[in-house]
Scaffold this active site. Structure first.
Site, PDB file in Angstrom:
ATOM      1  N   LYS A 156      33.582  44.268  46.408  1.00 28.79           N
ATOM      2  CA  LYS A 156      34.765  43.454  46.136  1.00 28.79           C
ATOM      3  C   LYS A 156      34.632  42.062  46.743  1.00 28.79           C
ATOM      4  O   LYS A 156      35.094  41.088  46.176  1.00 28.79           O
ATOM      5  CB  LYS A 156      36.013  44.136  46.711  1.00 28.79           C
ATOM      6  CG  LYS A 156      36.619  45.148  45.757  1.00 28.79           C
ATOM      7  CD  LYS A 156      37.882  45.755  46.339  1.00 28.79           C
ATOM      8  CE  LYS A 156      37.534  46.801  47.366  1.00 28.79           C
ATOM      9  NZ  LYS A 156      38.675  47.444  47.982  1.00 28.79           N
ATOM     10  N   GLU A 164      41.356  49.966  49.327  1.00 27.64           N
ATOM     11  CA  GLU A 164      42.047  48.891  50.030  1.00 27.64           C
ATOM     12  C   GLU A 164      42.482  47.874  48.970  1.00 27.64           C
ATOM     13  O   GLU A 164      41.656  47.434  48.162  1.00 27.64           O
ATOM     14  CB  GLU A 164      41.084  48.225  51.030  1.00 27.64           C
ATOM     15  CG  GLU A 164      41.778  47.129  51.799  1.00 27.64           C
ATOM     16  CD  GLU A 164      40.886  46.418  52.812  1.00 27.64           C
ATOM     17  OE1 GLU A 164      39.723  46.820  53.004  1.00 27.64           O
ATOM     18  OE2 GLU A 164      41.379  45.439  53.387  1.00 27.64           O
ATOM     19  N   ARG A 215      26.687  55.739  47.419  1.00 29.04           N
ATOM     20  CA  ARG A 215      27.410  54.763  46.602  1.00 29.04           C
ATOM     21  C   ARG A 215      26.689  54.541  45.295  1.00 29.04           C
ATOM     22  O   ARG A 215      25.474  54.664  45.227  1.00 29.04           O
ATOM     23  CB  ARG A 215      27.439  53.404  47.316  1.00 29.04           C
ATOM     24  CG  ARG A 215      28.396  53.295  48.430  1.00 29.04           C
ATOM     25  CD  ARG A 215      28.186  51.970  49.129  1.00 29.04           C
ATOM     26  NE  ARG A 215      28.963  50.895  48.529  1.00 29.04           N
ATOM     27  CZ  ARG A 215      30.211  50.612  48.889  1.00 29.04           C
ATOM     28  NH1 ARG A 215      30.814  51.310  49.816  1.00 29.04           N
ATOM     29  NH2 ARG A 215      30.850  49.610  48.318  1.00 29.04           N
TER      30      ARG A 215
HETATM   31  P1  ATP Z   1      33.844  47.155  48.476  1.00 34.27           P
HETATM   32  O1  ATP Z   1      32.661  47.075  49.378  1.00 34.27           O
HETATM   33  O2  ATP Z   1      33.540  46.875  47.063  1.00 34.27           O
HETATM   34  O3  ATP Z   1      35.025  46.389  48.978  1.00 34.27           O
HETATM   35  P2  ATP Z   1      35.019  49.395  49.667  1.00 34.27           P
HETATM   36  O4  ATP Z   1      34.308  50.629  50.003  1.00 34.27           O
HETATM   37  O5  ATP Z   1      35.355  48.484  50.787  1.00 34.27           O
HETATM   38  O6  ATP Z   1      34.241  48.679  48.513  1.00 34.27           O
HETATM   39  P3  ATP Z   1      37.538  50.565  49.227  1.00 34.27           P
HETATM   40  O7  ATP Z   1      38.691  50.008  48.516  1.00 34.27           O
HETATM   41  O8  ATP Z   1      37.633  50.721  50.695  1.00 34.27           O
HETATM   42  O9  ATP Z   1      36.315  49.652  48.850  1.00 34.27           O
HETATM   43  O10 ATP Z   1      37.014  51.899  48.566  1.00 34.27           O
HETATM   44  C1  ATP Z   1      37.805  52.972  48.176  1.00 34.27           C
HETATM   45  C2  ATP Z   1      36.917  54.167  48.009  1.00 34.27           C
HETATM   46  O11 ATP Z   1      35.924  53.906  47.015  1.00 34.27           O
HETATM   47  C3  ATP Z   1      36.185  54.518  49.284  1.00 34.27           C
HETATM   48  O12 ATP Z   1      36.329  55.897  49.520  1.00 34.27           O
HETATM   49  C4  ATP Z   1      34.749  54.163  49.002  1.00 34.27           C
HETATM   50  O13 ATP Z   1      33.881  55.079  49.625  1.00 34.27           O
HETATM   51  C5  ATP Z   1      34.657  54.276  47.489  1.00 34.27           C
HETATM   52  N1  ATP Z   1      33.661  53.363  46.953  1.00 34.27           N
HETATM   53  C6  ATP Z   1      33.639  52.020  47.059  1.00 34.27           C
HETATM   54  N2  ATP Z   1      32.548  51.501  46.485  1.00 34.27           N
HETATM   55  C7  ATP Z   1      31.844  52.550  45.978  1.00 34.27           C
HETATM   56  C8  ATP Z   1      30.615  52.677  45.253  1.00 34.27           C
HETATM   57  N3  ATP Z   1      29.891  51.611  44.942  1.00 34.27           N
HETATM   58  N4  ATP Z   1      30.209  53.920  44.901  1.00 34.27           N
HETATM   59  C9  ATP Z   1      30.953  54.989  45.211  1.00 34.27           C
HETATM   60  N5  ATP Z   1      32.111  54.947  45.886  1.00 34.27           N
HETATM   61  C10 ATP Z   1      32.563  53.742  46.274  1.00 34.27           C
HETATM   62 MG    MG Z   2      36.568  49.105  52.396  1.00 33.78          MG
END
Ligand code: ATP
Ligand code: MG
Length: 568
Positions: free
Chosen positions: A273, A37, A263
């Site tokens: 983020k 995102e 994760r």
């Molecule tokens: P954040 O909580 O940091 O905003 P998010 O999951 O909301 O992370 P996205 O931009 O939606 O962030 O994530 C894109 C992809 O990265 C998703 O498929 C998510 O599963 C993966 N991802 C995000 N954070 C991690 C992590 N700490 N370890 C492994 N994969 C991750």
């Molecule tokens: Mg997300």
């Protein structure tokens, strides 16, 4: 990119893919996607997901889409999109013509929603958002059916169209799918799939006044792209039934398989983020690419290499078990990589002047190889002169017993130079601070000549005072003082655990002159100090700035060991 070593045991996702290929599923194709995102910069957790998605496609001769999940225009921007593109490229992955945005599919998604309405599987609900929340029930209690659940298909179609045309205000209506308000899985209790949001979108402008939600958008975007394996982190496991329900109840072009893995969470930092954004917004760090941040752009600026990060992601593996990884595991990968890639140079970070009184007034050129075991780096000539700088720490007036560096009346070897002896200590008459050491040198001890029988226990680095260049050096340390800043027992805000010593700026450093040519992202080992690189944002030809990427040794190892023992 290298193909993975097939001799190592397969992780659980590779096992699934291998079995699918053998069974001829998806005509043997492997298509993955990385779906960030654009609401912030990518962090080390995303690196894990990128390496898994792009890495598997590389390994199995498949393809990967980079898809922006841009369904929440109020939090998203082009700045974030651009930085994400840069980060994925920098990490070493490419997507050819497979760059997509969920917003590319807004028309199709709308049609799928209409399809659900026509099948009597979606309805416009006019409860207030708080009411929907209150009626959703709890883990123990079922939810309550919305009074709008039985609206006619015709009325739903009309209202949904009006929502699209902007005839209703934010929050007046939502579109929900009709599943089961008593489902033990709360995600299945008639979740909302569209909401009114009169916000301009960074790509579609004001065309849409309604935006689809994640659970509806994601599975259908996967299906439109023909994704075979939709890999995501564990928190989406509870959403999988909904992912499957949407695909089963629409004429979706295919049905990708969602697979969840754990994760990445790293000690001494945060990987969210939202939390990183808080640090940026409150000015506690200098932007998303502050070298202390666990963002890919921060790590890049600090001097971490893409190959070290990929190696790290490889070593931590892929499992379904939640776990914290120690920061030292990442730093070890960075050190190992930089050891191979970095020329060795001399830099004095906290200079102390040395005058060698019996040295003639001329430059003497000393041969110094740039790397201890790799001749490819070549060598340079270091000017040895009457006035030099050494590190303040390398001199002690009243040292403990095992101090093998310089002390009054003591001797030390200057690397690639001569053995010198400290004859006198000169102080500033006002402050009493030591400003200069008067020394002598032994002409028989020139390094590399093998003529001297004299041996000393210590060797220190130095630079010629007349040839040195000036620089600022920024030393970084961990961003937080505790291993798990978000999970503390006292319930304190994670920002309270910021490490006040996480950045130390040294303004009067003296570097050997070869560093004048240093380019951004070119790594150096400053002998005895660590790995460094030019700061890609702030360094200027007339004001050089270097960042410390990582120290030579792990000074945190003891602390982490103690933490581990405490946990046992
Ligand atoms: P954040 O909580 O940091 O905003 P998010 O999951 O909301 O992370 P996205 O931009 O939606 O962030 O994530 C894109 C992809 O990265 C998703 O498929 C998510 O599963 C993966 N991802 C995000 N954070 C991690 C992590 N700490 N370890 C492994 N994969 C991750
Ligand atoms: Mg997300």
């Amino acid at each position: 990119m290298d193909k993975k070593d097939h001799s190592s045991p397969l992780n659980f996702i590779q096992q699934i893919i291998t079995a699918d290929i053998e069974a001829g599923k998806n005509q043997g194709q492997i298509i993955t996607r990385f779906p960030p995102e654009p609401n912030g910069f990518l962090h080390i957790g995303h690196a894990k997901s990128i390496c898994i998605n792009f890495g598997l496609a590389n390994q199995y001769g498949g393809k990967t889409y980079l898809r922006f999940d841009d369904t929440n225009p109020s939090k998203e921007s082009k700045e974030y999109t651009d930085s994400i593109i840069d980060s994925v490229k920098w990490l070493g992955f490419g997507w050819e013509n497979r760059l997509r945005h969920a917003s590319d599919y807004f028309d199709q998604l709308y049609e799928f929603a209409v399809q659900l309405i026509k099948r009597n599987k979606a309805y416009v609900c006019s409860l207030k958002p708080e009411e929907i929340k209150a009626q959703r029930g709890t883990l123990k209690e079922p939810g309550v059916n919305s009074p709008y659940r039985d609206r006619s298909v015709t009325e739903n179609l009309e209202l949904f169209e009006e929502m699209k045309l902007g005839k209703h205000e934010n929050g007046a209506h939502v579109l929900r799918v009709k599943i089961d308000m008593a489902s033990p899985n709360i995600n299945m209790r008639d979740p909302v799939i569209y909401r009114i949001l009169k916000v301009s979108h960074h790509r579609t402008g004001d065309k849409w006044g309604i935006y689809p939600l994640y659970d509806f958008t994601h599975c259908l975007s996967d299906a439109i792209e023909g994704i075979t394996h939709s890999l995501c982190s564990l928190e989406f496991a509870d959403h999988r039934p909904l992912y499957d329900w949407v695909l089963d109840n629409t004429d979706s072009p295919c049905h990708p398989q969602q697979i969840e893995f754990s994760r990445l969470a790293l000690h001494y930092t945060v990987t969210s983020k939202r939390k990183l954004n808080e640090l940026v917004d409150t000015g506690l760090v200098n932007g998303w690419d502050d070298p202390r941040m666990p963002t890919l752009m921060g790590m890049r600026r600090r001097g971490y290499t893409p190959s070290a990060i990929r190696e790290f992601c490889d070593r931590i593996g892929v499992t379904k078990k939640e776990n914290y990884i120690e920061m030292s595991a990442l730093e070890t990968c960075v050190r190992e990589d930089l050891d191979q890639k970095s020329p060795r140079v001399m830099a004095v970070l906290q200079p102390l002047k040395v005058i060698i009184e019996n040295f003639p007034d001329k430059d003497e050129e000393m041969d110094a190889p740039f790397h201890p075991y790799n001749d490819i780096f070549g060598s340079r000539k270091l000017p040895f002169t009457k006035e030099l700088y050494i590190e303040q720490d390398d001199f002690m007036e009243d040292p403990p017993k095992k101090f093998f560096r310089l002390k009054p009346g003591g001797e030390v070897r200057l690397r690639y130079g001569y053995i010198i002896k400290c004859e006198a200590v000169i102080r500033d008459p006002q402050t009493g601070e030591i400003v200069t050491l008067k020394c002598s040198y032994d002409p028989e001890t020139r390094s590399g000549t093998g003529t001297s029988i004299k041996k000393v226990k210590g060797t220190i680095h130095w630079v010629s005072a007349s040839h040195a260049i000036d620089a600022e050096v920024r030393l970084y340390d961990r961003l937080f003082t505790v291993a798990n800043p978000t999970g503390n027992k006292e319930g304190k805000d994670f920002k309270e655990f910021l490490n006040p010593e996480s950045m130390k700026i040294l303004k009067n450093c003296k570097l050997e002159k070869s560093l004048i040519e240093a380019k951004s992202e070119e790594p150096f080992q400053f002998e005895r100090q660590g790995y460094f690189c030019v700061d890609r944002n702030d360094s200027k030809p007339d004001h050089l700035i270097f960042n410390r990427t990582v120290t030579l040794r792990d000074s945190w190892a003891k602390i982490e060991k103690a933490n581990r023992q405490q946990k046992k």
